[in-house]
Write a protein that holds these residues in place. Structure first.
Motif, PDB file in Angstrom:
ATOM      1  N   UNK A 120      10.156   6.468 -13.084  1.00 55.99           N
ATOM      2  CA  UNK A 120      11.448   6.650 -13.280  1.00 55.99           C
ATOM      3  C   UNK A 120      12.377   5.350 -13.399  1.00 55.99           C
ATOM      4  N   UNK A 121      11.575   4.987 -13.663  1.00 55.68           N
ATOM      5  CA  UNK A 121      12.635   3.717 -14.101  1.00 55.68           C
ATOM      6  C   UNK A 121      14.201   4.044 -14.795  1.00 55.68           C
ATOM      7  N   UNK A 122      13.227   3.687 -16.205  1.00 60.72           N
ATOM      8  CA  UNK A 122      14.188   4.006 -17.014  1.00 60.72           C
ATOM      9  C   UNK A 122      14.568   5.568 -16.858  1.00 60.72           C
ATOM     10  N   UNK A 123      15.096   5.904 -18.216  1.00 59.27           N
ATOM     11  CA  UNK A 123      15.458   7.493 -18.607  1.00 59.27           C
ATOM     12  C   UNK A 123      14.638   6.899 -18.893  1.00 59.27           C
ATOM     13  N   UNK A 124      13.190   7.447 -20.047  1.00 61.19           N
ATOM     14  CA  UNK A 124      11.923   7.635 -20.823  1.00 61.19           C
ATOM     15  C   UNK A 124      11.387   7.546 -19.961  1.00 61.19           C
ATOM     16  N   UNK A 125      11.099   7.134 -18.747  1.00 60.09           N
ATOM     17  CA  UNK A 125      10.196   7.175 -17.872  1.00 60.09           C
ATOM     18  C   UNK A 125      10.431   8.283 -17.037  1.00 60.09           C
ATOM     19  N   UNK A 126      11.499   8.022 -16.659  1.00 63.41           N
ATOM     20  CA  UNK A 126      11.683  10.101 -16.243  1.00 63.41           C
ATOM     21  C   UNK A 126      11.979  11.608 -16.799  1.00 63.41           C
ATOM     22  N   UNK A 127      12.205  10.990 -18.002  1.00 64.76           N
ATOM     23  CA  UNK A 127      12.171  12.390 -18.270  1.00 64.76           C
ATOM     24  C   UNK A 127      11.062  12.541 -18.884  1.00 64.76           C
ATOM     25  N   UNK A 128       9.641  11.815 -19.416  1.00 64.51           N
ATOM     26  CA  UNK A 128       8.493  11.750 -19.409  1.00 64.51           C
ATOM     27  C   UNK A 128       7.819  12.917 -18.321  1.00 64.51           C
ATOM     28  N   UNK A 129       8.470  12.454 -17.381  1.00 62.94           N
ATOM     29  CA  UNK A 129       7.630  13.186 -15.383  1.00 62.94           C
ATOM     30  C   UNK A 129       8.939  14.629 -15.788  1.00 62.94           C
ATOM     31  N   UNK A 130       9.117  14.557 -16.361  1.00 67.39           N
ATOM     32  CA  UNK A 130      10.065  16.211 -16.473  1.00 67.39           C
ATOM     33  C   UNK A 130       8.985  17.164 -17.484  1.00 67.39           C
ATOM     34  N   UNK A 148       1.838  14.449  -7.709  1.00 70.12           N
ATOM     35  CA  UNK A 148       1.731  12.965  -7.963  1.00 70.12           C
ATOM     36  C   UNK A 148       3.167  13.205  -9.100  1.00 70.12           C
ATOM     37  N   UNK A 149       3.403  13.990  -9.577  1.00 69.94           N
ATOM     38  CA  UNK A 149       4.853  13.930 -10.626  1.00 69.94           C
ATOM     39  C   UNK A 149       6.045  13.565  -9.760  1.00 69.94           C
ATOM     40  N   UNK A 150       6.480  14.861  -8.514  1.00 67.74           N
ATOM     41  CA  UNK A 150       7.379  14.822  -7.797  1.00 67.74           C
ATOM     42  C   UNK A 150       7.408  12.747  -6.989  1.00 67.74           C
ATOM     43  N   UNK A 151       6.112  12.285  -7.197  1.00 69.88           N
ATOM     44  CA  UNK A 151       6.005  11.255  -6.102  1.00 69.88           C
ATOM     45  C   UNK A 151       7.156   9.991  -7.083  1.00 69.88           C
ATOM     46  N   UNK A 152       6.590  10.436  -8.336  1.00 71.82           N
ATOM     47  CA  UNK A 152       6.670   9.576  -9.635  1.00 71.82           C
ATOM     48  C   UNK A 152       8.305   9.442  -8.861  1.00 71.82           C
ATOM     49  N   UNK A 153       8.749  10.743  -9.242  1.00 74.37           N
ATOM     50  CA  UNK A 153      10.201  11.097  -9.855  1.00 74.37           C
ATOM     51  C   UNK A 153      11.399  10.645  -8.241  1.00 74.37           C
ATOM     52  N   UNK A 154      11.228  10.090  -7.044  1.00 75.90           N
ATOM     53  CA  UNK A 154      11.102  10.415  -6.216  1.00 75.90           C
ATOM     54  C   UNK A 154      11.570   9.357  -5.640  1.00 75.90           C
ATOM     55  N   UNK A 155      10.958   7.867  -6.482  1.00 72.56           N
ATOM     56  CA  UNK A 155      11.556   6.796  -6.222  1.00 72.56           C
ATOM     57  C   UNK A 155      13.221   6.872  -7.158  1.00 72.56           C
ATOM     58  N   UNK A 156      13.590   7.217  -8.539  1.00 71.14           N
ATOM     59  CA  UNK A 156      15.240   7.253  -8.607  1.00 71.14           C
ATOM     60  C   UNK A 156      15.456   8.646  -8.652  1.00 71.14           C
ATOM     61  N   UNK A 157      15.198   8.916  -7.393  1.00 69.54           N
ATOM     62  CA  UNK A 157      15.977  10.492  -7.601  1.00 69.54           C
ATOM     63  C   UNK A 157      16.440  10.678  -6.614  1.00 69.54           C
ATOM     64  N   UNK A 158      16.118  10.040  -5.582  1.00 74.00           N
ATOM     65  CA  UNK A 158      16.521   9.893  -3.512  1.00 74.00           C
ATOM     66  C   UNK A 158      17.943   9.499  -3.578  1.00 74.00           C
ATOM     67  N   UNK A 159      18.884   9.091  -4.360  1.00 74.40           N
ATOM     68  CA  UNK A 159      19.921   8.880  -4.925  1.00 74.40           C
ATOM     69  C   UNK A 159      20.662   9.678  -5.152  1.00 74.40           C
ATOM     70  N   UNK A 173       1.047  -1.229  -0.111  1.00 72.76           N
ATOM     71  CA  UNK A 173      -0.251  -0.090   0.497  1.00 72.76           C
ATOM     72  C   UNK A 173       0.764   1.668  -0.520  1.00 72.76           C
ATOM     73  N   UNK A 174       2.140   1.367   0.475  1.00 74.85           N
ATOM     74  CA  UNK A 174       2.933   2.451   1.152  1.00 74.85           C
ATOM     75  C   UNK A 174       3.813   2.387  -0.897  1.00 74.85           C
ATOM     76  N   UNK A 175       3.502   1.519  -1.730  1.00 79.18           N
ATOM     77  CA  UNK A 175       4.200   1.811  -2.563  1.00 79.18           C
ATOM     78  C   UNK A 175       3.294   2.239  -3.038  1.00 79.18           C
ATOM     79  N   UNK A 176       2.058   1.837  -3.688  1.00 76.87           N
ATOM     80  CA  UNK A 176       0.961   2.072  -4.499  1.00 76.87           C
ATOM     81  C   UNK A 176       0.713   4.058  -3.982  1.00 76.87           C
ATOM     82  N   UNK A 177       1.054   3.884  -2.769  1.00 76.48           N
ATOM     83  CA  UNK A 177       0.525   5.534  -2.790  1.00 76.48           C
ATOM     84  C   UNK A 177       1.586   6.523  -3.204  1.00 76.48           C
ATOM     85  N   UNK A 178       3.289   6.253  -2.609  1.00 75.45           N
ATOM     86  CA  UNK A 178       3.569   6.187  -3.963  1.00 75.45           C
ATOM     87  C   UNK A 178       4.101   6.357  -5.180  1.00 75.45           C
TER      88      UNK A 178
END
Length: 299
Positions: A150-160, A232-243, A128-133
Motif C-alpha cells: 500500500x505504498x502507492x495510491x494505486x496499490x492502496x486502492x487496489x487493496x480496497x 492478508x489484505x489487512x496486513x498489506x495495508x497496515x504498513x501505510x495506514x498505521x499513520x 522475515x517479519x517484513x515477509x510475514x507482514x
C-alpha cells in the motif's frame, strides 16, 4: 527484537476492549480463552499479556492469571495508546525508509545489517517479519525484494477494490450463517461509535472496532478462504495506514453503515447487505486514500 506482530495485534485488541469499557477493572484474562478466540497458540497470548502487564494495564496475580487494572487516577480512556514499535526500532526504521523511498526495492541481508547495525540473526528476523507482514519476499536466487503493497495510491486502492469483491461475496456464500451472539456484541460497540459521543474513547479502540466488525462478519461465511484473504489484505495495508489519524466523524458514519449491514443480515437480506457492503468499502476508500496519499493539484 521487539514483540512479534501477532503479539502486538493481540495486545492492541485487548487495549481496545479496555478503552471501549468492554473489559472492566478486575476482568480475568484467561490465556486459553484468548488463544481460542484469536485461533493461535498460547505463546503469543502470553507474550501479549506480559507486554500489557509491563505497561501497567493489567497485572499478574500468582496462581490466578492476569487481570485488568483500573486506569491511573485522573486518566481518561483516550490516554490508552496503541502499542507500536519504538521509533528507533530497526523494523520501524526499515519500514519508514521504504515508505519514503530512502532505500531501493532490491535488498540483501548484508545491506540491512550495515544500514541498521544488526547481527545476522537480527537482520534475518527483521526480513522475515517484513515477509510475514506482506511487504518483503525472498528472491529466487539471492537477496530480497521489497513489495509496493500500500505504498502507492494505486496499490492502496487496489487493496480496497479487492476487499470490495471478497467481502460482499462472502455474505452470499451458501455456508453463510448469521451468528446472533457475535452480532449482538458487534452491535453494542457499533452503536456507541455511531452515536458520535466518542469523548474519552481510545483512538486504538475506534480503529480496532472497525477491523473487528469486518473480520467477524466475514467469519460468518464459514469459508476460511475469505477470512484468510481479508486478513492478508489487512496486513498489506497496515504498513501505510498505521499513520492515519482517527477522524471521529468518519468513524461515526462508517459505524452507522455497519449497523445497517447487521440489520439486513439479521433479516436474512444478504443480497442487499452485500450491495451495502460494497458501497461502504468504496466510501471508506474515498475517505482514506486522499489522507494517506494526497494528490497534488496541477499548478
Amino acid at each position: 527484537m521487539a514483540s512479534s506482530p501477532l503479539a502486538l495485534r493481540i495486545a492492541n485488541d485487548i487495549v481496545a476492549q479496555i478503552g471501549m469499557g468492554e473489559l472492566e477493572p478486575g476482568s480475568h484474562l484467561a490465556t486459553e480463552a484468548l488463544a481460542a478466540r484469536f485461533e493461535v497458540s498460547r505463546s503469543p497470548v502470553r507474550e501479549a499479556l506480559s507486554l500489557l502487564s509491563s505497561k501497567g494495564l493489567i497485572e499478574s496475580r500468582r496462581n490466578r492469571g492476569f487481570f485488568v487494572l483500573p486506569t491511573p487516577s485522573g486518566n481518561r480512556a483516550s490516554e490508552i495508546e496503541p502499542l507500536v514499535p519504538a521509533v528507533d526500532e530497526p523494523y520501524y526504521l526499515f519500514a519508514e525508509d521504504w515508505l519514503h523511498d530512502r532505500i531501493s526495492a532490491d535488498q540483501t541481508e548484508q545491506a540491512i545489517r550495515d544500514r541498521y547495525g544488526l547481527s545476522r540473526a537480527q537482520a534475518q528476523e527483521l526480513l522475515l517479519r517484513a515477509a510475514r507482514e506482506g511487504w518483503a519476499e525472498p528472491k529466487p536466487g539471492y537477496g530480497w525484494k521489497l513489495r509496493q503493497v500500500a505504498k502507492t495510491a494505486e496499490a492502496f486502492e487496489a487493496i480496497y477494490r479487492f476487499r470490495a469483491v471478497i467481502e460482499p461475496a462472502a455474505l452470499l456464500e451458501p455456508t453463510f450463517c448469521f451468528d446472533k451472539r457475535s452480532a449482538a456484541a458487534l452491535r453494542k460497540t457499533q452503536e456507541r461509535l455511531a452515536s458520535g459521543k466518542l469523548e474519552g474513547m481510545a483512538p486504538a479502540a475506534m480503529t480496532a472496532a472497525g477491523a473487528e466488525f469486518h473480520e467477524a462478519i466475514i467469519r460468518m461465511s464459514n469459508n476460511p478462504m475469505f477470512f484468510q484473504a481479508l486478513e492478508r489484505a489487512n496486513q498489506l495495508r497496515r504498513l501505510a495506514e498505521y499513520r492515519l489519524k482517527v477522524d471521529p466523524k468518519r468513524i461515526s458514519l462508517q459505524s452507522l453503515e455497519h449497523l445497517q449491514i447487521l440489520d439486513l443480515l439479521a433479516r436474512g437480506d444478504n443480497l442487499e447487505a452485500a450491495h451495502l457492503m460494497r458501497r461502504h468499502l468504496s466510501g471508506a476508500l474515498a475517505s482514506k486514500s486522499p489522507v494517506i496519499h494526497p494528490r497534488h493539484e496541477p499548478s
